[in-house]
Design an enzyme around this catalytic site. Sequence first.
Site, short mmCIF file in Angstrom:
data_model
loop_
_atom_site.label_atom_id
_atom_site.label_comp_id
_atom_site.label_asym_id
_atom_site.label_seq_id
_atom_site.Cartn_x
_atom_site.Cartn_y
_atom_site.Cartn_z
N GLN A 1 -44.13 39.10 33.48
CA GLN A 1 -44.25 38.89 35.07
C GLN A 1 -44.15 40.30 35.84
OE1 GLN A 1 -42.23 35.41 37.17
NE2 GLN A 1 -40.94 36.95 37.83
N SER B 1 -31.85 30.89 34.84
CA SER B 1 -31.46 29.54 35.24
C SER B 1 -31.69 28.47 34.19
CB SER B 1 -32.34 29.15 36.32
OG SER B 1 -32.15 30.21 37.46
N GLY C 1 -27.49 37.58 37.85
CA GLY C 1 -28.56 38.28 37.60
C GLY C 1 -29.33 38.36 39.00
N HIS C 2 -29.47 37.25 39.82
CA HIS C 2 -30.21 37.22 40.95
C HIS C 2 -29.47 38.07 42.12
CE1 HIS C 2 -31.72 33.35 39.24
NE2 HIS C 2 -32.91 34.01 39.70
N VAL D 1 -29.11 41.20 33.22
CA VAL D 1 -28.01 40.86 33.29
C VAL D 1 -27.58 39.86 32.20
CG1 VAL D 1 -26.00 40.13 34.81
CG2 VAL D 1 -27.84 41.23 35.82
N HIS E 1 -28.39 33.01 39.62
CA HIS E 1 -26.86 33.29 39.16
C HIS E 1 -26.90 34.77 39.23
CE1 HIS E 1 -30.23 34.88 36.52
NE2 HIS E 1 -30.69 33.83 36.44
N LYS F 1 -35.95 40.91 33.01
CA LYS F 1 -36.01 39.91 31.90
C LYS F 1 -37.26 39.24 31.85
CE LYS F 1 -33.98 35.19 31.36
NZ LYS F 1 -35.46 34.81 31.78
O1 PAF Z 1 -39.34 34.84 38.66
C1 PAF Z 1 -39.30 33.90 39.14
O2 PAF Z 1 -38.30 33.23 39.64
C2 PAF Z 1 -40.51 33.14 39.77
O3 PAF Z 1 -41.67 33.38 38.95
C3 PAF Z 1 -41.22 33.84 41.00
C4 PAF Z 1 -41.36 35.31 40.97
C5 PAF Z 1 -40.10 33.70 42.20
C6 PAF Z 1 -42.38 33.42 41.36
O4 PAF Z 1 -42.23 31.95 41.73
#
Ligand code: PAF
Length: 287
Positions: A155, A188, A36-37, A178, A34, A151
Site C-alpha cells: 500500500q 485492527s 501502531g496508529h 509496531v 491501536h 506494515k
Molecule cells: O491503511 C488503511 O487503513 C487504509 O487502507 C487507508 C490508507 C486509510 C485507506 O482507506
Amino acid sequence: MITVNTVHELRAAVAQARGQGKHIGFVPTMGNLHNGHATLVTRAAQRADFVVASIFVNPLQFGANEDLDKYPRTLAADQQRLQEAGCNLLFAPTVEEMYPDGMSVQTRVSVPNLSEGLCGASRPGHFEGVATVVSKLFNMVQPDLAVFGEKDYQQLAVIRAMVRDLNMPIQIIGEPTVRAEDGLALSSRNGYLTPEQRATAPVVYRTLKHIGNAIAHGQVDFPALIEEGKAQLVAAGLRPDYLEVRHAVNLRPAAFGDRDLVILVAAYLGNTRLIDNLYLHLDEKTA
Ligand code: PAF
C-alpha cells in the site's frame, strides 16, 4: 481535538490552521485504532504543527466476500486515542459524504504494476480503492505531509508512486511496524483472532525472521527458503496466501545482486488474513 463529518467543515478548519502559518500533517485510517496508529499520529505531530486524522471504512477497497460489514467501528475509543497521541482534527465522514453519487460512478485512481501481485492478486480492485480514497482525502485535507504504516508495505509503495506520478505536493512518510512483545504486527484485524489463534499468530514474524537471517548469512536459494517458510506456516495451522522475496523499492521479484530486499507474507489463520513484511539491506559482501 475536534471532530468534523463534512468536507466543508474539514476545509474550514484546515484553512484556519493554514492561515496561522501551520504545516498540516495527515494520518488516514479506517479506525479501530491501536498503538501502531498512535505512533503514526505522534510522528505526524513531530513533523507538522497541525495534525488531521481521518476515520473512514472505505467500501471501495473491500472485495465482495471481505470483512466490510464486520470491520469494527469504535469511534469513541478512537477519538480518545487520537487526542492522546496529539491529533488536532478528526475527519470522520459518512459513505455518502465521501461518495455522494455512489461508488459505481466514482472516478478511480489506479497505479499499475505495483498494485499487481501480492495482495493485489488475492484482493482484485483493492489498491484501486485505496488509491482512489487516499487521493480524495489528500484533495480534501491538502496536507503538507502524510504518514502511513510500513506494515502495509505494498500500500505504501502504491501511494508513493501515486503521489509521484500525479505530482501531488505531499511528503509521504513511512513509519516502522509496531509489534506486540511476541513479534506479532499490530493490526485492527488481530481482534478477530481467538485466544488460541492469537497464541499461534507470532509464527508469521518468526518465519520472516528465519528467512531474513538465512539471506543475511548468504543463502541465495530464495525458492527453497520460501518453501521452507510456507511449510513452517502450514505446520502451525496457517494457510499461506503468498510468501515472497521482492526488491524493496519496485517490488519486482528479487534478483541476484539486489541489496534492498523485502520479504512479504500474507497468510490466513482461520478466516483472518494476516500480513507482515521484513526489510533487509544486504551489504556488498553478502549480496
Ligand atoms: O491503511 C488503511 O487503513 C487504509 O487502507 C487507508 C490508507 C486509510 C485507506 O482507506
